[in-house]
Design an enzyme around this catalytic site. Structure first.
Site, PDB file in Angstrom:
ATOM      1  N   ARG A  57       0.818  -1.215   0.000  1.00 28.27           N
ATOM      2  CA  ARG A  57       0.000   0.000   0.000  1.00 28.27           C
ATOM      3  C   ARG A  57       0.852   1.266   0.000  1.00 28.27           C
ATOM      4  O   ARG A  57       0.504   2.263   0.648  1.00 28.27           O
ATOM      5  CB  ARG A  57      -0.935   0.038   1.227  1.00 28.27           C
ATOM      6  CG  ARG A  57      -1.959  -1.072   1.275  1.00 28.27           C
ATOM      7  CD  ARG A  57      -3.201  -0.690   0.474  1.00 28.27           C
ATOM      8  NE  ARG A  57      -4.255  -1.662   0.685  1.00 28.27           N
ATOM      9  CZ  ARG A  57      -5.340  -1.448   1.414  1.00 28.27           C
ATOM     10  NH1 ARG A  57      -5.540  -0.274   1.968  1.00 28.27           N
ATOM     11  NH2 ARG A  57      -6.230  -2.380   1.554  1.00 28.27           N
ATOM     12  N   ARG A  61      -3.427   6.867   1.024  1.00 29.34           N
ATOM     13  CA  ARG A  61      -3.926   8.079   1.674  1.00 29.34           C
ATOM     14  C   ARG A  61      -2.936   8.823   2.560  1.00 29.34           C
ATOM     15  O   ARG A  61      -3.217   9.932   2.989  1.00 29.34           O
ATOM     16  CB  ARG A  61      -5.191   7.738   2.478  1.00 29.34           C
ATOM     17  CG  ARG A  61      -6.392   7.497   1.590  1.00 29.34           C
ATOM     18  CD  ARG A  61      -7.517   6.832   2.341  1.00 29.34           C
ATOM     19  NE  ARG A  61      -7.092   5.502   2.748  1.00 29.34           N
ATOM     20  CZ  ARG A  61      -7.868   4.633   3.397  1.00 29.34           C
ATOM     21  NH1 ARG A  61      -9.092   4.969   3.719  1.00 29.34           N
ATOM     22  NH2 ARG A  61      -7.409   3.446   3.709  1.00 29.34           N
ATOM     23  N   ARG A 112      -7.164  11.393  -5.826  1.00 26.72           N
ATOM     24  CA  ARG A 112      -8.348  10.665  -5.339  1.00 26.72           C
ATOM     25  C   ARG A 112      -9.574  11.573  -5.323  1.00 26.72           C
ATOM     26  O   ARG A 112     -10.683  11.159  -5.675  1.00 26.72           O
ATOM     27  CB  ARG A 112      -8.029  10.133  -3.935  1.00 26.72           C
ATOM     28  CG  ARG A 112      -9.144   9.434  -3.225  1.00 26.72           C
ATOM     29  CD  ARG A 112      -9.366   8.040  -3.782  1.00 26.72           C
ATOM     30  NE  ARG A 112     -10.397   7.366  -3.004  1.00 26.72           N
ATOM     31  CZ  ARG A 112     -11.690   7.579  -3.158  1.00 26.72           C
ATOM     32  NH1 ARG A 112     -12.138   8.452  -4.041  1.00 26.72           N
ATOM     33  NH2 ARG A 112     -12.562   6.916  -2.421  1.00 26.72           N
ATOM     34  N   ASP A 150      -6.942  -2.936  -6.985  1.00 32.52           N
ATOM     35  CA  ASP A 150      -7.401  -3.523  -5.728  1.00 32.52           C
ATOM     36  C   ASP A 150      -7.660  -5.013  -5.929  1.00 32.52           C
ATOM     37  O   ASP A 150      -7.922  -5.445  -7.058  1.00 32.52           O
ATOM     38  CB  ASP A 150      -8.679  -2.839  -5.229  1.00 32.52           C
ATOM     39  CG  ASP A 150      -8.897  -3.126  -3.750  1.00 32.52           C
ATOM     40  OD1 ASP A 150      -8.294  -2.428  -2.914  1.00 32.52           O
ATOM     41  OD2 ASP A 150      -9.629  -4.085  -3.426  1.00 32.52           O
ATOM     42  N   TYR A 157     -14.519 -12.047   1.151  1.00 30.49           N
ATOM     43  CA  TYR A 157     -15.263 -10.827   0.829  1.00 30.49           C
ATOM     44  C   TYR A 157     -16.547 -11.148   0.049  1.00 30.49           C
ATOM     45  O   TYR A 157     -17.587 -10.526   0.253  1.00 30.49           O
ATOM     46  CB  TYR A 157     -14.391  -9.869   0.000  1.00 30.49           C
ATOM     47  CG  TYR A 157     -13.313  -9.192   0.824  1.00 30.49           C
ATOM     48  CD1 TYR A 157     -13.600  -8.069   1.590  1.00 30.49           C
ATOM     49  CD2 TYR A 157     -12.018  -9.687   0.857  1.00 30.49           C
ATOM     50  CE1 TYR A 157     -12.617  -7.451   2.361  1.00 30.49           C
ATOM     51  CE2 TYR A 157     -11.022  -9.083   1.617  1.00 30.49           C
ATOM     52  CZ  TYR A 157     -11.335  -7.971   2.363  1.00 30.49           C
ATOM     53  OH  TYR A 157     -10.375  -7.368   3.127  1.00 30.49           O
TER      54      TYR A 157
HETATM   55  O1  CP3 Z   1       0.035   0.708  -3.187  1.00 34.53           O
HETATM   56  C1  CP3 Z   1      -0.385  -0.465  -3.289  1.00 34.53           C
HETATM   57  O2  CP3 Z   1      -0.078  -1.382  -2.501  1.00 34.53           O
HETATM   58  C2  CP3 Z   1      -1.254  -0.822  -4.492  1.00 34.53           C
HETATM   59  C3  CP3 Z   1      -2.645  -0.703  -4.311  1.00 34.53           C
HETATM   60  C4  CP3 Z   1      -3.453  -1.639  -3.423  1.00 34.53           C
HETATM   61  C5  CP3 Z   1      -4.674  -1.210  -2.841  1.00 34.53           C
HETATM   62  N1  CP3 Z   1      -5.267  -2.286  -2.256  1.00 34.53           N
HETATM   63  C6  CP3 Z   1      -5.190   0.158  -2.903  1.00 34.53           C
HETATM   64  C7  CP3 Z   1      -6.277   0.578  -1.987  1.00 34.53           C
HETATM   65  C8  CP3 Z   1      -3.288  -2.984  -3.098  1.00 34.53           C
HETATM   66  C9  CP3 Z   1      -2.125  -3.932  -3.404  1.00 34.53           C
HETATM   67  C10 CP3 Z   1      -4.461  -3.388  -2.372  1.00 34.53           C
HETATM   68  C11 CP3 Z   1      -4.690  -4.763  -1.906  1.00 34.53           C
HETATM   69  C12 CP3 Z   1      -5.865  -5.038  -1.061  1.00 34.53           C
HETATM   70  N2  CP3 Z   1      -7.119  -4.495  -1.130  1.00 34.53           N
HETATM   71  C13 CP3 Z   1      -5.886  -6.040  -0.054  1.00 34.53           C
HETATM   72  C14 CP3 Z   1      -4.740  -6.962   0.280  1.00 34.53           C
HETATM   73  C15 CP3 Z   1      -3.758  -6.334   1.171  1.00 34.53           C
HETATM   74  C16 CP3 Z   1      -4.244  -6.113   2.589  1.00 34.53           C
HETATM   75  O3  CP3 Z   1      -4.326  -4.927   2.962  1.00 34.53           O
HETATM   76  O4  CP3 Z   1      -4.549  -7.091   3.277  1.00 34.53           O
HETATM   77  C17 CP3 Z   1      -7.180  -6.030   0.517  1.00 34.53           C
HETATM   78  C18 CP3 Z   1      -7.649  -6.925   1.647  1.00 34.53           C
HETATM   79  C19 CP3 Z   1      -7.945  -5.060  -0.177  1.00 34.53           C
HETATM   80  C20 CP3 Z   1      -9.382  -4.738   0.015  1.00 34.53           C
HETATM   81  C21 CP3 Z   1      -9.605  -3.332   0.394  1.00 34.53           C
HETATM   82  N3  CP3 Z   1      -9.381  -2.265  -0.443  1.00 34.53           N
HETATM   83  C22 CP3 Z   1     -10.093  -2.839   1.611  1.00 34.53           C
HETATM   84  C23 CP3 Z   1     -10.464  -3.696   2.806  1.00 34.53           C
HETATM   85  C24 CP3 Z   1     -10.157  -1.447   1.492  1.00 34.53           C
HETATM   86  C25 CP3 Z   1     -10.746  -0.485   2.486  1.00 34.53           C
HETATM   87  C26 CP3 Z   1      -9.860  -0.295   3.649  1.00 34.53           C
HETATM   88  C27 CP3 Z   1      -9.157   1.019   3.558  1.00 34.53           C
HETATM   89  O5  CP3 Z   1      -7.931   1.037   3.771  1.00 34.53           O
HETATM   90  O6  CP3 Z   1      -9.853   2.019   3.321  1.00 34.53           O
HETATM   91  C28 CP3 Z   1      -9.675  -1.098   0.213  1.00 34.53           C
HETATM   92  C29 CP3 Z   1      -9.558   0.258  -0.354  1.00 34.53           C
HETATM   93  C30 CP3 Z   1      -8.208   0.660  -0.858  1.00 34.53           C
HETATM   94  N4  CP3 Z   1      -7.416  -0.113  -1.657  1.00 34.53           N
HETATM   95  C31 CP3 Z   1      -7.573   1.923  -0.659  1.00 34.53           C
HETATM   96  C32 CP3 Z   1      -6.376   1.872  -1.363  1.00 34.53           C
HETATM   97  C33 CP3 Z   1      -5.356   2.986  -1.499  1.00 34.53           C
HETATM   98  C34 CP3 Z   1      -8.164   3.106   0.106  1.00 34.53           C
HETATM   99  C35 CP3 Z   1      -9.343   3.629  -0.622  1.00 34.53           C
HETATM  100  C36 CP3 Z   1      -9.379   5.132  -0.851  1.00 34.53           C
HETATM  101  O7  CP3 Z   1      -8.370   5.787  -1.187  1.00 34.53           O
HETATM  102  O8  CP3 Z   1     -10.496   5.685  -0.721  1.00 34.53           O
END
Ligand code: CP3
Length: 344
Positions: free
Chosen positions: A23, A27, A36, A73, A151
């Site tokens: 990640r 943010r 965003r 994602d 999920y």
């Molecule tokens: O920079 C990176 O690593 C690449 C982008 C990336 C995102 N999600 C962007 C994201 C990657 C590799 C993921 C993987 C992901 N997504 C996982 C596996 C890794 C882990 O954290 O266990 C999972 C479980 C998800 C599912 C997911 N996506 C959730 C549960 C959420 C909401 C939680 C949160 O942090 O808000 C997301 C949203 C998400 N994916 C964001 C980002 C930057 C935040 C959303 C936003 O900017 O509004």
């Protein structure tokens, strides 16, 4: 060849470890928040190649990591399989949960449906690979079948997935059919990411640690074996890193059976224990606690330095044990990156 790919393919240590952070685009970066804010929803950002490319490159410009991970994602796969997926501000992901065999049978698994839906992700990979310096690797990724099934059955995020786990106990055959279908889609999506320019792949099994022990083989290990073997067959030069988060004592068994090029270690597993468990099997990545990184930059840098010293001679990639958290101060990330780059 990049330092990152070199470690994974040669299975040998280099002068200093390679590094990137899960990640790393997100943010905690003001420049991410700006992009965003210009998007109508998070998925819209994932599906707009120019913007996804821009946010993929942001952390590399700032911190000079050895690898970029494409901005997307794990939930784009359920979306491409035909499910409703949305991200609600402050609440995380929402899906219309699967509740029956018919729901499972309706999911798309054909290559055309998946790849047509995910074309913007492949376009972002192509653009990013073109823009990225040659000495930086580009990582593609997917969620592992068990984590995606959590999920898809639960219909939302969280950290328990009670409905999903009960569904597995009540309908093991349906759950197994679901995992098979997701595995097909994951292989299609990962192959397409390589064809679009990914130099390496990571398989995120974020909820591997929630699998009931009697189902660990069927839900976590067997699908990962199938995915890694399929990719090795079609694209033998592309390394795969597996991240079975929370797998605990089964880590060595997982590495022996799945045979990934690298394994990513979570925060709860001491790196020394992990190194012993997978010795000679694959490269190791991890495992700085994202909360330590957020809480104290000096202590985070000291932890990383100590781990790099301990891992000398081991094929090692510095990373977090889980994703970076939004309130992480940028100076802490800078401090840790400098420590890694000046290590000898
Ligand atoms: O920079 C990176 O690593 C690449 C982008 C990336 C995102 N999600 C962007 C994201 C990657 C590799 C993921 C993987 C992901 N997504 C996982 C596996 C890794 C882990 O954290 O266990 C999972 C479980 C998800 C599912 C997911 N996506 C959730 C549960 C959420 C909401 C939680 C949160 O942090 O808000 C997301 C949203 C998400 N994916 C964001 C980002 C930057 C935040 C959303 C936003 O900017 O509004």
């Amino acid at each position: 060849m990049t330092r990152f790919i070199d470690i994974l393919t040669s299975q040998k240590a280099t002068d200093r470890p390679a590094f990137w952070f899960m990640r790393q685009a997100g943010r905690y970066l003001p420049e991410y928040l700006e992009v965003r804010a210009s998007c109508d929803g998070f998925l819209n950002l994932c599906y707009t190649p120019d913007k996804a490319t821009e946010v993929t490159l942001q952390p590399i410009r700032r911190f000079d990591m050895d690898a970029a991970i494409i901005f997307s994602d794990i939930l784009v796969i359920p979306h491409a399989m035909g499910m409703d997926v949305s991200f609600v501000k402050g609440e995380g992901p929402k899906l219309t949960p699967l509740t029956s065999q018919q729901d499972i049978e309706k999911l798309h698994t054909d290559e055309t449906a998946i790849c047509t839906h995910l074309q913007p992700v492949y376009n972002a990979l192509r653009q990013t690979r073109t823009a990225l310096p040659q000495d930086k690797a580009l990582i593609g990724f997917a969620g592992a079948p068990w984590t995606l099934a959590c999920y898809m059955l639960q219909g939302r995020g969280g950290n328990e997935f009670i409905t999903a786990r009960e569904y597995l106990y009540q309908n093991p055959q349906q759950a197994s059919a679901l995992i098979d279908r997701i595995t097909d889609a994951v292989i299609i999506h990962l192959r397409a990411q390589i064809d679009a320019g990914a130099d390496a792949l990571q398989l995120f099994d974020s909820w591997a640690g929630l699998t009931p022990a009697p189902y660990l083989q069927a839900c976590v290990i067997d699908p990962a074996i199938r995915i890694v073997a399929a990719l090795r067959e079609s694209h033998p030069q592309i390394p795969v890193i597996a991240f079975p988060r929370g797998i605990g004592a089964a880590l060595g068994e997982y590495a022996r059976q799945v045979k990934p090029a690298g394994i990513s270690i979570d925060t709860n597993t001491p790196l020394a224990t992990a190194a012993k468990a997978v010795e000679g099997l694959c490269a190791i990545q991890g495992n700085l606690d994202p909360l330590l990184l957020a809480a104290d930059g000096d202590k985070a840098a000291a932890y990383v330095k100590e781990q790099m010293q301990m891992m000398k001679g081991v094929p090692y990639i510095v990373n977090l044990g889980h994703g970076i958290v939004p309130h992480t101060p940028i100076e802490h990330v800078e401090r840790v990156c400098e420590t890694i780059k000046s290590f000898q």
